[in-house]
Design a protein around this motif. Sequence first.
Motif, mmCIF file in Angstrom:
data_model
loop_
_atom_site.group_PDB
_atom_site.id
_atom_site.type_symbol
_atom_site.label_atom_id
_atom_site.label_comp_id
_atom_site.label_asym_id
_atom_site.label_seq_id
_atom_site.Cartn_x
_atom_site.Cartn_y
_atom_site.Cartn_z
ATOM 1 N N UNK A 14 0.814 -1.214 0.000
ATOM 2 C CA UNK A 14 0.000 0.000 0.000
ATOM 3 C C UNK A 14 0.848 1.265 0.000
ATOM 4 N N UNK A 15 1.997 1.225 0.677
ATOM 5 C CA UNK A 15 2.890 2.386 0.696
ATOM 6 C C UNK A 15 3.593 2.558 -0.641
ATOM 7 N N UNK A 16 4.024 1.451 -1.244
ATOM 8 C CA UNK A 16 4.775 1.534 -2.499
ATOM 9 C C UNK A 16 3.901 1.954 -3.668
ATOM 10 N N UNK A 40 13.037 1.873 -2.050
ATOM 11 C CA UNK A 40 12.153 2.291 -0.974
ATOM 12 C C UNK A 40 11.594 1.126 -0.156
ATOM 13 N N UNK A 41 11.447 -0.037 -0.775
ATOM 14 C CA UNK A 41 10.794 -1.159 -0.085
ATOM 15 C C UNK A 41 11.484 -1.532 1.234
ATOM 16 N N UNK A 42 12.796 -1.781 1.264
ATOM 17 C CA UNK A 42 13.427 -2.134 2.546
ATOM 18 C C UNK A 42 13.389 -0.994 3.564
ATOM 19 N N UNK A 43 13.444 0.216 3.067
ATOM 20 C CA UNK A 43 13.382 1.393 3.941
ATOM 21 C C UNK A 43 12.016 1.484 4.624
ATOM 22 N N UNK A 44 10.946 1.328 3.853
ATOM 23 C CA UNK A 44 9.600 1.377 4.422
ATOM 24 C C UNK A 44 9.351 0.193 5.353
ATOM 25 N N UNK A 45 9.880 -0.957 4.973
ATOM 26 C CA UNK A 45 9.721 -2.142 5.830
ATOM 27 C C UNK A 45 10.386 -1.915 7.188
ATOM 28 N N UNK A 46 11.558 -1.279 7.169
ATOM 29 C CA UNK A 46 12.243 -0.985 8.431
ATOM 30 C C UNK A 46 11.433 -0.023 9.285
ATOM 31 N N UNK A 47 10.845 1.024 8.676
ATOM 32 C CA UNK A 47 9.992 1.952 9.430
ATOM 33 C C UNK A 47 8.817 1.214 10.064
ATOM 34 N N UNK A 48 8.196 0.330 9.293
ATOM 35 C CA UNK A 48 7.043 -0.406 9.801
ATOM 36 C C UNK A 48 7.419 -1.228 11.027
ATOM 37 N N UNK A 49 8.555 -1.875 10.980
ATOM 38 C CA UNK A 49 8.943 -2.742 12.094
ATOM 39 C C UNK A 49 9.548 -1.965 13.265
ATOM 40 N N UNK A 50 10.167 -0.826 12.970
ATOM 41 C CA UNK A 50 10.732 -0.027 14.063
ATOM 42 C C UNK A 50 9.675 0.807 14.779
#
Length: 628
Positions: free
Chosen positions: A47-49, A60-70
């Motif tokens: 949904x973010x991508x 952007x995918x790994x960056x957004x994934x890190x935000x989601x988990x952090x």
Amino acid sequence: MSSLQELCSGLPLQPLPENRGRWAGVPHAPVRTPGLSLTEEQLALRNALRYFPPDVQELLAPEFAQELRLYGHIYMYRFCPDIKMRAYPIEQYPCQTRAAAAIMHMIMNNLDPAVAQFPQELVTYGGNGQVFSNWAQFRLTMSYLSQMTEEQTLVMYSGHPLGLFPSSPGAPRLVITNGMVIPNYSSRTEYEKLFAMGVTMYGQMTAGSYCYIGPQGIVHGTVVDKAALTKRHKQGWLMEVTDSLDHCIERLREARERKEVLSLGYHGNVVDLWERLVHELDTTGELLVDLGSDQTSCHNPFNGGYYPVQLSFEEAQSLMASNPAAFKGLVQESLRRHVSAINRLAKENFFFWDYGNAFLLEAQRAGADVGKKGGSRTEFRYPSYVQHIMGDIFSQGFGPFRWVCTSGDPQDLAVTDQLATSMLEKAIAGGVNPAVKLQYVDNIRWIQEAAKHQLVVGSQARILYADQKGRVAIAVAFNHAIAHGQIKAPVVLSRDHHDVSGTDSPFRETSNIYDGSAFCADMAVQNFVGDAFRGATWVALHNGGGVGWGEVINGGFGLVLDGTPEAEHKARMMLSWDVSNGVARRCWSGNQKAYEIICQMMQESKGLAVTLPHEVADEHLLQRALQP
């Protein structure tokens, strides 16, 4: 630093802006714990991508994934603008219409670090009152507003700009809905997941409708975070601060003895303060407080709205993220202690009331002793301020009336202050009933004192309480002043969604509705729709308000006065409906003051005809009819 022109040009993709992560030196929202499954995490990431073309998704995918988990949510920190976020003068915005520029002015004010609670997480107030869900939404919205014509309407789905659609000049330029979740799924647990997945958003009351005006509207963020305390002290809302309970008690005694006006901020947990007040009472016989309430964000008690007394601020932040269940248990234990101390003081000559922040509701859910014997579902042993104070005021049509001078010039605000005061004085001179006169006199004093004490933070804004006549008279006076150059730029009118008509909230705004309809939301929805076709520049409908997700539906508006005859007509039409809708509802529920006001309105207003209730004169009729 980017310019407003660059800010309104859409998503910066070539090149992508540098990812600077979370800023240092500003408060940040607590870590959220939505408990997503792997499938739900993938959906959140997808949904973010969607906002970005495929050629940048790999980065952007790994960056957004890190935000989601952090952090429990994808905020897209990379796209947080480096421009100074504030309400710029309206003429500086690159727009096709003044209405769109006025909306931009309001949006950027809501995200100004001097105004917003957690600016980089797009939270204006209340711990989770979002302006947008992520920074891509902000940038796209600004781009759409810069393109908008008078024949288009921008549609906002819970922070997501759906797009510009063909419309008409008389229609709203912006229609906002936030959190319109199907009722059976409007629970806190579902909300955390839906927000994390980026598909809905909690807009509070005026955060997600872009109408918050800084601490004049409400001094938010009254939690144990020292940054909030320091900000309000620097802005002049607190005269003194202390982190010592002993000093706090000493200053209370001194101020009472000297009859000294004092606003004192205590950096610590309020439960410690309440319990210390009980200790002073029990050991010295001295009651140091006469009145009390609570302003923690108890609509959001387990994710930063309420901090348990058993832990330090830092410990609480950590446990909230690492063990939400344990944190919830401590919050509920703290609420029981909180109420126990209040109950002890209330046995003496001390009056406590619920501010309307769901404090008593959450305390009851935690098992605290707040029940009222024989009371309805909306009543507790202490009254809400609506039941005790605001109910009669709402019934007479008085509620919060706000304006923002989009020039950003304090001189324009001074002119509006003078005009508002003169309109109220003129109304008094023309003859009003004593209750109305009292409200007008209070408002005149508020405006004079507000100007004297320089209470403005962010946009050049003011708030007072006015009835239907007062609101229309002030709006028309502003519009004439704009037309004749006394005010240099358009003025935006709005209100807190907390008002006569805007909010169906059984534990606050409609807690004094006793005909069984307090849990019905027809009024707020009709308010939203009615404002839209009577001339509002934008309208907003939210789930959650200031009481909590699933607890309330509230509607709001923005109206741009630009000095034209059309603006005056819209103001007369829309502001009248915005008040009379709620007065008529209160009349139908049996409120005598509302009955009298609506009858007067019908005498004075062409085209107004309201269904009036008949009194059930025989009090034994119901008993006889229901006998077996």
